[in-house]
Motif scaffolding. Structure first.
Motif, PDB file in Angstrom:
ATOM      1  N   ASP A  97       0.792  -1.094   0.047  1.00  0.00           N
ATOM      2  CA  ASP A  97      -0.085   0.014   0.048  1.00  0.00           C
ATOM      3  C   ASP A  97       0.857   1.216   0.121  1.00  0.00           C
ATOM      4  N   TRP A 135       7.525  -3.541   3.446  1.00  0.00           N
ATOM      5  CA  TRP A 135       6.066  -3.132   2.995  1.00  0.00           C
ATOM      6  C   TRP A 135       5.642  -4.085   1.900  1.00  0.00           C
ATOM      7  N   ASN A 138       4.731  -3.535   7.350  1.00  0.00           N
ATOM      8  CA  ASN A 138       3.830  -2.355   7.264  1.00  0.00           C
ATOM      9  C   ASN A 138       3.832  -1.143   8.054  1.00  0.00           C
ATOM     10  N   ARG A 155       1.768  -6.914   1.106  1.00  0.00           N
ATOM     11  CA  ARG A 155       0.560  -7.376   1.501  1.00  0.00           C
ATOM     12  C   ARG A 155       0.724  -8.953   1.471  1.00  0.00           C
ATOM     13  N   ASP A 200       0.619   4.403  -0.682  1.00  0.00           N
ATOM     14  CA  ASP A 200       0.258   5.569  -0.025  1.00  0.00           C
ATOM     15  C   ASP A 200       0.392   5.466   1.435  1.00  0.00           C
TER      16      ASP A 200
END
Ligand code: NAI
Ligand code: MG
Length: 494
Positions: free
Chosen positions: A279, A429, A451, A431, A281
């Motif tokens: 992610d 970072w 994250n 998912r 942003d």
């Protein structure tokens, strides 16, 4: 003792309730035996704002005598509950003095007020955490031969020495002195010559909170004088040090002569690794803040940003946008960044920028036009497309400089992440849960964030490094083990 009324002009004189030109030894304010003083400068203006003692061997000797006195009297006989109560009261006094302590730190270290306040709050949290934790440190009973009962006790080392740097004085006092006091050690603190005011303030608050004489002593002075005297002193049974690698080696060498343990926290070159499925942003603010917080003068600063090729352009672009908005100015004006600590630190950082002149600059921040000329300001710089073996991607800069490094796949990311001599903090970072677990295991680092990125994390989280980042763990319960020794008791009763 309360924070100043808004009308009073904020000056160091208004905020100091003790004489900073004295040492704090045995709960008394005493001049350095040599009578020598050092000047204190405000990094935001370059102006001299106060004076501190230039303590040396003689003052360290007195401090250690007082610490020994504390151990053989009330402090040495205190229970965990009693020590916890005192620590809790210190924490409350710290909180009550938030504005005053933050002002002192901002003036002394050049830290923007908001960040100085966060340090005050962290200092109070350390006191609360160790107050609540210390009566939960249990020993074990160990099954042994027939007719025996065996158990373990956790005991204080005795006198502990604490040599700390200027970048986060309050946080580092909290994590090292706080944990050492909790376990019943008597402490001698040598703050950095550039940043002694909040250390002295803390000592006085500890006295007010009822800490017995000698349990905490503060001797300001130079590293080569007071610092070296403390590290090699035969009365010291444990040394904790945060600072440069070179001095860390000297501390370990000195402590080795007395065969006492050391805890060394020596900074790093901590990476954040951004995969294509992240992610982006959510990541961007962490990527930038972890590099520019405290103007990059953070042991756990994230100075390397590794980005997978598919999102490389996007990440550089979004980080660059943030860099353009970064403002640098006087600490009391609370910009994104304050000045660096000293002219010397500024020239260290400028030398690195010079060494990076062959690299593409993705973006830079700006210094307020009216920032005083003699303040030690540097512009934050983001370099992109940096080869992993470039000096800017290998050495700790200790300024607001980040390098972005592209990578192709997980294997390469890991190789680059582990490709320095340091290993303090890292973040991943992505998912992909399996990748999170794989990377977290394979990265050589004392802390791994998934994250998110915490520069050192909360007071609860064990912290420390591998390789040149040092050894030993501070913070959390681990520090209570580090600041104590295990005794095994074996009773034969038949
Ligand atoms: P330093 O390591 O010289 O200073 C840290 C502390 O050690 C200070 O209290 C100093 O008085 C003391 N000290 C210095 N020489 C000593 C000696 N011979 N014996 C005992 N104590 C001694 O760090 P400095 O010079 O302030 O900064 C230089 C570089 O070190 C920075 O650019 C940065 O890379 C690194 N550093 C890392 C820190 C971290 O948080 N890990 C903190 C401060 C500096
Ligand atoms: Mg030095």
């Amino acid at each position: 003792m309360n924070s100043t009324s808004g009308k009073e002009k904020d000056t160091i004189e208004n905020q100091l309730w003790f004489d900073p030109s004295l040492c704090f030894i045995g709960n008394q304010w005493l001049p350095a035996k040599s009578g020598k003083l050092l000047d204190v400068y405000d990094p935001s203006t370059g102006e001299q704002i106060s004076k501190i003692s230039r303590g040396d061997q003689a003052d360290i000797d007195s401090a250690i005598s007082q610490a020994k006195f504390a151990l053989s009297n009330e402090w040495g006989n205190s229970t965990a509950v009693e020590r916890g109560r005192i620590l809790y009261r210190i924490g409350q006094l710290v909180l009550e003095n938030t504005d005053r302590l933050a002002f002192l730190e901002a003036s002394d270290v050049g830290k923007p007020l908001k960040q100085a306040k966060a340090d005050v709050s962290a200092l109070a949290r350390y006191m609360e955490f160790y107050a609540g934790a210390v009566d939960k440190v249990h020993g074990n009973t160990i099954p042994f031969l027939d007719g025996y009962t065996v158990y373990t006790l956790r005991e204080a080392h005795g006198v502990t020495g604490h040599i700390i740097p200027w970048n986060y004085p309050m946080q580092i006092i909290g994590r090292s002195v706080g944990a050492a006091l909790a376990m019943g050690n008597a402490t001698v603190l040598k703050p950095a010559e550039e940043a002694c005011l909040t250390a002295l303030a803390f000592a006085d608050l500890a006295r007010q909170a009822g800490l017995p004489a000698g349990a905490l002593n503060v001797v300001p002075g130079l590293g080569t004088e007071a610092g070296a005297a403390l590290a090699r002193h035969r009365g010291v049974r444990h040394v904790s040090f945060t600072g440069s690698v070179n001095v860390g080696k000297q501390i370990q060498t000195a402590a080795a002569q007395n065969v006492v343990p050391v805890t060394l926290e020596l900074g790093g070159k901590s990476p954040q690794i951004v995969f294509e499925d992240a992610d982006i942003d959510a990541a961007i603010p962490y990527l930038v803040n972890a590099g520019i917080q405290n103007a990059g003068q953070t042991c756990s600063a994230s100075s390397r940003i590794l980005v997978q090729q598919g999102v490389y352009k996007e990440v550089v672009h979004k980080m660059a946008e943030r860099y353009r908005q970064l403002r640098v100015g006087p600490a009391l004006q609370d910009r994104d960044l304050g000045p660096l600590i000293s002219r010397r630190q500024k020239s260290i950082v400028e030398d690195y920028l010079e060494k990076g002149r062959d690299l593409p600059i993705a973006s830079q921040g700006s210094i307020d036009a009216d920032a005083p000329n003699r303040g030690h300001y540097v512009v934050p710089v983001l370099f992109s497309d940096v080869p992993p073996d470039h000096v800017l991607a290998q050495q700790e800069i200790f300024g607001p400089v980040q390098v972005v490094i592209p990578f192709v796949d997980e294997g390469e990311a890991l190789q680059i992440a582990n490709g320095t001599d340091y290993g303090l903090v890292a973040s991943i970072w992505t998912r992909d849960g399996a990748r999170q677990m794989r990377m977290a295991k394979k990265i050589r680092s004392g802390q791994v964030f998934i994250n998110n990125y915490g520069a050192g994390g909360g007071v609860e989280l064990p912290f420390g490094g591998t390789g040149l980042s040092g050894h030993g763990r501070e913070k959390g319960f681990e520090a209570l083990y580090g600041f104590s020794q295990l005794k095994t008791v074996a009773a034969l009763h038949g």
